[in-house]
Design an enzyme around this catalytic site. Sequence first.
Site, PDB file in Angstrom:
ATOM      1  N   LYS A 276       0.729  -1.022  -0.034  1.00 45.25           N
ATOM      2  CA  LYS A 276      -0.006   0.030   0.103  1.00 45.25           C
ATOM      3  C   LYS A 276       0.960   1.186  -0.214  1.00 45.25           C
ATOM      4  O   LYS A 276       2.011   1.212   0.087  1.00 45.25           O
ATOM      5  CB  LYS A 276      -0.845  -0.199   1.210  1.00 45.25           C
ATOM      6  CG  LYS A 276      -0.154  -0.033   2.797  1.00 45.25           C
ATOM      7  CD  LYS A 276      -1.065  -0.457   3.618  1.00 45.25           C
ATOM      8  CE  LYS A 276      -0.155  -0.171   5.093  1.00 45.25           C
ATOM      9  NZ  LYS A 276      -0.750  -1.250   5.804  1.00 45.25           N
TER      10      LYS A 276
ATOM     11  N   ARG B  92     -10.485  -0.964  15.141  1.00 39.97           N
ATOM     12  CA  ARG B  92     -10.494  -0.095  13.879  1.00 39.97           C
ATOM     13  C   ARG B  92     -11.379  -0.789  12.789  1.00 39.97           C
ATOM     14  O   ARG B  92     -12.628  -0.398  12.769  1.00 39.97           O
ATOM     15  CB  ARG B  92      -9.080  -0.063  13.374  1.00 39.97           C
ATOM     16  CG  ARG B  92      -8.756   1.062  12.324  1.00 39.97           C
ATOM     17  CD  ARG B  92      -7.162   1.037  12.027  1.00 39.97           C
ATOM     18  NE  ARG B  92      -6.570  -0.075  11.209  1.00 39.97           N
ATOM     19  CZ  ARG B  92      -5.435  -0.217  10.740  1.00 39.97           C
ATOM     20  NH1 ARG B  92      -4.591   0.859  10.624  1.00 39.97           N
ATOM     21  NH2 ARG B  92      -5.014  -1.307  10.273  1.00 39.97           N
TER      22      ARG B  92
ATOM     23  N   TYR C 177      12.672  31.659   2.069  1.00 43.53           N
ATOM     24  CA  TYR C 177      11.528  32.313   2.525  1.00 43.53           C
ATOM     25  C   TYR C 177      11.533  32.626   4.229  1.00 43.53           C
ATOM     26  O   TYR C 177      12.028  31.493   4.963  1.00 43.53           O
ATOM     27  CB  TYR C 177      10.353  31.379   2.472  1.00 43.53           C
ATOM     28  CG  TYR C 177      10.094  31.164   0.853  1.00 43.53           C
ATOM     29  CD1 TYR C 177       9.778  32.294   0.075  1.00 43.53           C
ATOM     30  CD2 TYR C 177       9.666  29.803   0.306  1.00 43.53           C
ATOM     31  CE1 TYR C 177       9.309  32.099  -1.289  1.00 43.53           C
ATOM     32  CE2 TYR C 177       9.515  29.991  -1.000  1.00 43.53           C
ATOM     33  CZ  TYR C 177       9.267  30.901  -1.857  1.00 43.53           C
ATOM     34  OH  TYR C 177       8.988  30.822  -2.993  1.00 43.53           O
TER      35      TYR C 177
ATOM     36  N   MET D 209       8.570  24.303  -1.900  1.00 37.99           N
ATOM     37  CA  MET D 209       7.921  23.382  -2.716  1.00 37.99           C
ATOM     38  C   MET D 209       8.899  22.685  -3.565  1.00 37.99           C
ATOM     39  O   MET D 209       8.584  21.018  -3.586  1.00 37.99           O
ATOM     40  CB  MET D 209       6.883  24.133  -3.481  1.00 37.99           C
ATOM     41  CG  MET D 209       5.880  23.011  -4.026  1.00 37.99           C
ATOM     42  SD  MET D 209       4.580  23.973  -5.219  1.00 37.99           S
ATOM     43  CE  MET D 209       3.551  24.612  -3.659  1.00 37.99           C
TER      44      MET D 209
HETATM   45  C1  LIG Z   1       0.042  -2.073   6.694  1.00 40.35           C
HETATM   46  C2  LIG Z   1      -0.468  -3.269   6.915  1.00 40.35           C
HETATM   47  C3  LIG Z   1       0.609  -4.360   7.383  1.00 40.35           C
HETATM   48  C4  LIG Z   1       1.993  -4.117   7.249  1.00 40.35           C
HETATM   49  O1  LIG Z   1       2.445  -3.575   8.604  1.00 40.35           O
HETATM   50  P1  LIG Z   1       3.911  -3.105   8.946  1.00 40.35           P
HETATM   51  O2  LIG Z   1       4.081  -2.892  10.260  1.00 40.35           O
HETATM   52  O3  LIG Z   1       4.411  -2.205   7.700  1.00 40.35           O
HETATM   53  O4  LIG Z   1       4.800  -4.448   8.630  1.00 40.35           O
HETATM   54  C5  LIG Z   1      -0.124  -5.391   7.843  1.00 40.35           C
HETATM   55  N1  LIG Z   1      -1.468  -5.756   7.994  1.00 40.35           N
HETATM   56  C6  LIG Z   1      -2.432  -4.968   7.618  1.00 40.35           C
HETATM   57  C7  LIG Z   1      -3.612  -5.033   7.639  1.00 40.35           C
HETATM   58  C8  LIG Z   1      -1.832  -3.354   7.292  1.00 40.35           C
HETATM   59  O5  LIG Z   1      -2.546  -2.475   6.928  1.00 40.35           O
END
Ligand SMILES: *Cc1c(COP(=O)(O)O)cnc(C)c1O
Length: 391
Positions: free
Chosen positions: A48, A146, A284, A332
């Site tokens: 992700k 969550r 800046y 930027m």
């Molecule tokens: C991002 C994520 C992971 C990985 O977590 P890390 O701490 O980066 O290893 C695992 N499970 C879920 C559901 C996640 O969202």
Amino acid sequence: MARDIPRRYRMPSSHLTWIEINRSAFLGNLSALRRLVGPDVAVAAAVKANAYGHGLHEIVSILSTVGCEYLAVHSIAEAEAARKAGWSRRIMLVGPVLPDHINAVIRLDLEPTIFDPSIITSLGRQSRKTGIPTRIHLKLETGTNRQGMDKPTLAKAIDRLRKYPELHIAGLSTHFANIEDTTNHSYAMAQLKQFTLLTGYLKKNKIKPEMRHTACSAAVLLFPETHFELIRPGISLYGYWPSRETYVSYKLSGGENNILTPALSLKSRITQIKTVEAGSFVGYGCTYRTGTKAKIAILPIGYSDGLDRRLSNIGYVLVKGARAPLRGRVCMNVTMIDITHIPGVRLYDTATILGRDGDEMITADTHGSWCHTINYDILAGLSPLLPRQIL
Ligand SMILES: *Cc1c(COP(=O)(O)O)cnc(C)c1O
């Protein structure tokens, strides 16, 4: 433009600012995790956030050539990008799915995580209509509060699942709330216990998953009892410890040295060098004033690239293996650095923002501590627009 660049400065690419991914470091991290969990445990690589800033396309292209069973992505868009990059193996969606997404789930052969029973009916109906079974994962609430389902919610999910045998239970999962932020692991262990209770409850109701998965990086590194049939590492694959606490716990338990190596470097070319008189302001807001006559170099990288603005007047980059402090505010697209004390710096020399140069190394942990945040935040903040090269 290129005509104006002296030949000896011409680089293999024309990038001003770019990311390098060290393939062997990345694969070394994957191998280290595989060694920890053993041959019978599958791996879902968390990709992700543009593969934690490393580049989804680049990381997928590396993972496609080696043993890795799954990708874990947050969104349909990421899954679609992974398929476009050529990934033909399994993909788990760890983020939410809306009823509008169901056609994409089936078309892209994705395995959604179910947090809410209502989506089960829509998924089941569409699977039946298309004649294509869908593999799903049920997320169990064990204390993170969550995205999990507690026991009463699971009861509703079970009712709906009974009506749709075309939904296959690929996995039962949970996610730990307090595993990387502490060396006290009692909360994680209570969550694991709750996970076992809920999987037992589902088993009694004839929900038999292909696999169970609970382990993010910290759990992979610290607790074999969390590995089950599949692990979901993210940050550790990229060569980073989830936290100092995780590292300390790992070392205290007698863990091997140097199992993880950061795979990413961030570099930029010096595009201007100028001499600034003593008592002059830089940038800046006039937040920096030279004490003596200074040599200032300009880098074409700024906060839009992911160089955090909080590094203004705080951080440094590496030039010729030496530290060149950031002067004035990060802009930027541009940042000013001080090279007064570094001999022999020339126009178009490379500055290392993240990575190693000589004996010095700057990591996402370094930036994290300068910015009062975590390495994840630094890596995920790297702009997807930066060019990425695999070395
Ligand atoms: C991002 C994520 C992971 C990985 O977590 P890390 O701490 O980066 O290893 C695992 N499970 C879920 C559901 C996640 O969202």
